[in-house]
Structure formats: structure tokens, C-alpha cells
Motif scaffolding. Sequence first.
Motif, PDB file in Angstrom:
ATOM      1  N   ASP A  94       4.733  42.564 -13.242  1.00  0.00           N
ATOM      2  CA  ASP A  94       4.118  43.171 -12.052  1.00  0.00           C
ATOM      3  C   ASP A  94       4.844  42.736 -10.783  1.00  0.00           C
ATOM      4  N   ASN A  95       5.175  41.458 -10.718  1.00  0.00           N
ATOM      5  CA  ASN A  95       5.821  40.954  -9.512  1.00  0.00           C
ATOM      6  C   ASN A  95       7.179  41.612  -9.296  1.00  0.00           C
ATOM      7  N   ALA A  96       7.935  41.742 -10.383  1.00  0.00           N
ATOM      8  CA  ALA A  96       9.234  42.396 -10.266  1.00  0.00           C
ATOM      9  C   ALA A  96       9.045  43.843  -9.821  1.00  0.00           C
TER      10      ALA A  96
ATOM     11  N   THR B 160      13.462  37.921 -16.865  1.00  0.00           N
ATOM     12  CA  THR B 160      14.483  37.973 -15.822  1.00  0.00           C
ATOM     13  C   THR B 160      14.467  39.344 -15.181  1.00  0.00           C
ATOM     14  N   ASP B 161      14.468  39.363 -13.833  1.00  0.00           N
ATOM     15  CA  ASP B 161      14.498  40.671 -13.170  1.00  0.00           C
ATOM     16  C   ASP B 161      15.527  40.664 -12.058  1.00  0.00           C
ATOM     17  N   ASN B 162      15.921  41.872 -11.656  1.00  0.00           N
ATOM     18  CA  ASN B 162      16.894  42.008 -10.571  1.00  0.00           C
ATOM     19  C   ASN B 162      16.246  42.627  -9.337  1.00  0.00           C
TER      20      ASN B 162
ATOM     21  N   GLY C 144      -0.985  32.011  -2.863  1.00  0.00           N
ATOM     22  CA  GLY C 144       0.176  32.362  -2.048  1.00  0.00           C
ATOM     23  C   GLY C 144       0.714  33.729  -2.427  1.00  0.00           C
ATOM     24  N   SER C 145       0.917  34.605  -1.452  1.00  0.00           N
ATOM     25  CA  SER C 145       1.402  35.955  -1.750  1.00  0.00           C
ATOM     26  C   SER C 145       2.107  36.526  -0.535  1.00  0.00           C
ATOM     27  N   ASN C 146       3.053  37.390  -0.769  1.00  0.00           N
ATOM     28  CA  ASN C 146       3.709  38.091   0.325  1.00  0.00           C
ATOM     29  C   ASN C 146       3.172  39.500   0.462  1.00  0.00           C
ATOM     30  N   ASN C 147       2.310  39.882  -0.467  1.00  0.00           N
ATOM     31  CA  ASN C 147       1.821  41.258  -0.456  1.00  0.00           C
ATOM     32  C   ASN C 147       0.693  41.408   0.542  1.00  0.00           C
TER      33      ASN C 147
ATOM     34  N   PHE D 110      -3.896  39.233  -5.410  1.00  0.00           N
ATOM     35  CA  PHE D 110      -4.711  38.021  -5.382  1.00  0.00           C
ATOM     36  C   PHE D 110      -3.898  36.760  -5.161  1.00  0.00           C
ATOM     37  N   GLY D 111      -2.573  36.863  -5.299  1.00  0.00           N
ATOM     38  CA  GLY D 111      -1.735  35.694  -5.062  1.00  0.00           C
ATOM     39  C   GLY D 111      -1.859  34.610  -6.113  1.00  0.00           C
ATOM     40  N   VAL D 112      -2.292  34.983  -7.291  1.00  0.00           N
ATOM     41  CA  VAL D 112      -2.416  33.982  -8.350  1.00  0.00           C
ATOM     42  C   VAL D 112      -1.647  34.345  -9.627  1.00  0.00           C
ATOM     43  N   GLY D 113      -1.195  35.594  -9.709  1.00  0.00           N
ATOM     44  CA  GLY D 113      -0.635  36.102 -10.966  1.00  0.00           C
ATOM     45  C   GLY D 113       0.461  35.243 -11.562  1.00  0.00           C
ATOM     46  N   SER D 114       1.523  35.002 -10.786  1.00  0.00           N
ATOM     47  CA  SER D 114       2.652  34.281 -11.369  1.00  0.00           C
ATOM     48  C   SER D 114       2.233  32.865 -11.757  1.00  0.00           C
ATOM     49  N   LYS D 115       1.399  32.249 -10.930  1.00  0.00           N
ATOM     50  CA  LYS D 115       0.956  30.876 -11.228  1.00  0.00           C
ATOM     51  C   LYS D 115       0.125  30.831 -12.496  1.00  0.00           C
ATOM     52  N   ARG D 116      -0.839  31.754 -12.573  1.00  0.00           N
ATOM     53  CA  ARG D 116      -1.683  31.805 -13.766  1.00  0.00           C
ATOM     54  C   ARG D 116      -0.811  31.997 -14.991  1.00  0.00           C
TER      55      ARG D 116
END
Length: 526
Positions: free
Chosen positions: A40-42, A71-73, A90-93, A103-109
Motif C-alpha cells: 500500500d505504501n509503495a 522492494t519498490d521503486n 507517523g505519516s506523510n499522507n 492511520f500512520g501505523v501500517g508499515s510499523k504494524r
Amino acid sequence: MRSVEMKTEVGLLNGTPDKRLYWSIISDYDLKTGLCELIDNAVDIWTSGEFGTPLAVSIVLDADQQFISVTDNAGGVSRADLKLLITPGGSNNSPDDETIGIFGVGSKRAVVALSQRISIKTRHHSEKSYQLDVDNAWLENPTWELPIYELPDFEPGTTSVELHMLRRKLEDADVIEVREHLAETYGLFLERRNVSFLVNGSPIEGRTFSKWAYPEEFPPHSATFPVDRGNQGTARVEVTAGLILDRDTRGENYGAYIYCNDRLIIKELRTRVVGYTVSAEAGMPHFDASLARVIIRFNGPAKLMPWNSSKTDVNSDNPTFQGARPTIIKLLGHFTRVSRALRKEWQSKVFPFESGKIVNIEAEAPIETKRLALPPLPRVNRNHAEVLKDDNKKVIVKYPWTSGLVESMAAVDMITRQRLETRNRIALILLDSTFEIGLKEFIVHKPDLFGFPDLKQLFKKRDDVIKLVVTKVAIPDGLLRRARHYYDQRNKLIHERATVGITNEDVDNYREVVSKVLNKLFYVKL
Ligand SMILES: Nc1ncnc2c1ncn2[C@@H]1O[C@H](COP(=O)(O)OP(=O)(O)O)[C@@H](O)[C@H]1O
Ligand SMILES: [Mg+2]
């Protein structure tokens, strides 16, 4: 005494969260949800970028090494933003953007849920390349500081998340499941030519669900409309429903399929949220209904999307969803009834019609005032009772006394569909009688188990009857408790002055109890 005037500041509390926070946010994550968060983040970074570069995400799932990487580009994370990768929240969105992350938690979770030793390597465009290492020691240490390492430069705009020491064993079978899950979850993205995902080096083919049949009288219907959320903004909704050509052999791939900002949130949803109840349009999920599908696409500001925080289910209380619900229920209900009505004729009347046009219609008003202009239903020459009896043909031949029980249940269903003010009350009384008669039939037709009890005496107290039956058949306590509750309701209706209100939910609930108990006693499927 006014507390406002009394208060005096005596110190400052430090609200820095405890590291324990991580354990709560990872608790309901599995491999698929975790990987999707990283993807999702990529996808988000890529959609928000103006550059038309193709997006490539490469996922490695190595069961031998017990290692995972994504891995993403999509662009990479700048030095200033590195902290977003470890700070919960933490999120930039912006919540106003049409992103998946909010929600700023996805990658951390995701990373913490999957692994005990995480390395993230990233290079923001052509800036320097950095690495962060998160491990159990850091997660257990009260400090929030984390070293940043500089690396020799690698491919610009790349982020790679590497997961070692997996918390759950990665099996070869997981790879197949993940492939399928990604194909479906990102089907709408993968349809675009400039998006590609690789799992262990081989590309994922996107999968979407618009596999409509176009019978002349019953082509798919679609409504596109805004849901206005006042000063919060507006979401766009597209609801398309119809009969399908790709019914699987288990007959499970029907119901509602929901996307938010083009990402699949849930498929094959068959709950009251989308109209499957005894009393509403779609009726109960059933094999006969398995050609009816509705695809719902919500697009708009992330904060208006009706998803849960792990994006694995729809939040049906969300006002955006509520705004679309009448249209969803109407359309799915219609095609469910068409599916049922044609059930003996799918081969000749549905499956041959592989192409045609989707009919555009107006949405149902959020408060049901308008009716959708849908073609009339095919004439059904068999009524509901006949259908139910047909479903239970074998049982009825063997135990003819079940015929009356099956017909009673059909009668309950018919009553709940009438426009009668007191239909729920009538249905409850009928359900309760059906329950009682079911118990009686069971006892009188099993003299080997029960002998010949004095029925008049026995049936003076429902509890005694149930006690007797459960000596021979296991009926879960939960069912008995629910039955007891509705028996009390029925008694109140009959014996008390004030009339209790019976809701649609009550009727659905009791119907489920009665049909489950009758199934235990006689194997009837209701
Ligand atoms: N693969 C990535 N590429 C670039 N930036 C990323 C990547 N993963 C995460 N980020 C940045 O980290 C932030 C936090 O991500 P996440 O915890 O998933 O929360 P959210 O997606 O809700 O913003 C994102 O807003 C984004 O700025
Ligand atoms: Mg995210």
C-alpha cells in the motif's frame, strides 16, 4: 463550586507512548495483511508522484531461509521522513488525499508483526542511501531513539524492507496464497500497464470480478453517485450488480466485493450489512442466490473511506457506506431474487450470454424514498415453500412429518416479506410454535428413545420438554438460551397487557435458532 476557577497547574505530564504500544497494534496482523500494508505504501507514494515512471514491487518469500523482503521503486523515503517509518502514527499522507494509507501505523504494524529483526533500506530519488535496523532489543528498550546508517548508493527512488527471524514459520503454501491475495487486492492497479508486482521473480496477474452475464432481460446494472459528507468532502461511489459467469464449483464467490480507493477491502461479503437477512431484499445466503454479485467502488479522501484500520473489512457504520447502502441492498437484492427465480435455468438463460451492456441507473436515495427502475422479475412458478421443500426432498420422504415444519418456516419467511405492521409479531409466534411442534414430532416419532410419554402433561412446561430432548441430542447451550429468550418474548405477547416490540433482528435471530435446532433433530436445511 465551579472547578474551572479552582484549578491550578502543578506540573507537566510527559505523554510519550510506551513501546508496549507496538504489541497492541500488531496483534491482529497476519502475513497477508502485513505484506499488503507495505505494498500500500509503495502504491500511495507512486500514485501521488507526478512522474509517469512505472511502479515495480518485488516481493521475496523465501521459505528455506525464512526470509521476506518487499522492494519498490516508488520514490524512497527522505532523510527527514525516516522517522515516519518507526513512529506509530507517523505519516506523510493527508487525510484529504485519495490514498490508502491514513492511520500512520501500517508499515510499523506490518514489520513488527511479521519479524523480530527488520532492516529498511531506502534512497529518496538521488539523495543518500540509508538503513534503519529495528529488532527486539529496540522494541523492548524504553528509548525511542534509533541509529541511522548511511549506505553505499543503490538504485535511486528505491525502498527495501527486509524481514529476518520471522515470528511465524513461512511455508511454501503461503506463497500461493499470497500470490492470489495480491492478484485480487490490487487487481484494479495491476490492470494498468505501468504497474507490476513480482513474487519470487514471477509476475502477478491482476484479478478483477466484473465477470458479468448479460441475459437480455437481466443485464448488470450500475449506479454512480456522490456521497456528500458536508464540509468533510465528497466520496464517489459506483455500485454495479448482476448475475455472474464465473461461479466457482463451491458456489462461494458471490455477494458483495468492496474496494476503497481501488484497493480490494473485502470480497464475498454476505451479511446483513449488504442486505442478507430473512426479512430484507436479498434473503439469506443460499446456493440458489450464488449468481448474484455486487461490486462497490468507493473513491475519495482517505478519511471518508469505510474501511477498518487493517483494511480487511468494511466499517458499516461509516456514513459514506451508509449513503451507499440502500443502493447496494436494492441492487444485490434484485439480482439475488433473479438468481433464485432462474435457478433451474442458469445453463440456458444465464451462462450463454457473455457480452452486452451494463445498464446505468440512478442511485437509491439515502433514505429510501425513490424506487430503482429495474426490470420486472421473471415469473416464478414455484413459491418459496416449494423451493424449501424441494431442498429437503430426501428428508421429507424419509420423515414425512417434517413437511409441516418446512412449510411453517416458509410461511415465516413469507410473512416477514409482507407489508404488515405486525409481521414480526406474527412471525415470532409462528416460529415459536414451529419450534414446539418440532420438539413434539421428535419425541413422538422416536418411541425407541422416549417411549410413550404423556404429551399433555409434558408440554405443560417447555423446559421439561427441552430437558428430555437434550438427554438424547446434543443442542448447544447458546441456542437453548436464545430459544428461551424468544419463548419468554412470545409469552409476553400472549399473556401481558403491554405489547413488546419485536424487531427484524429478533425474527432473524429466532429463525436461525429454530432452523439450527430443527437441523439437529431432523437434518432439514432451512
Ligand atoms: N515504501 C515506501 N516508500 C516511500 N515512503 C514510504 C514507504 N513506506 C512508508 N513510507 C512513508 O512512511 C509513512 C508511514 O507509513 P505507514 O506507517 O504505512 O502509514 P500511512 O501509510 O498510513 O501513512 C508514509 O506516509 C510514507 O510517507
Ligand atoms: Mg501505509
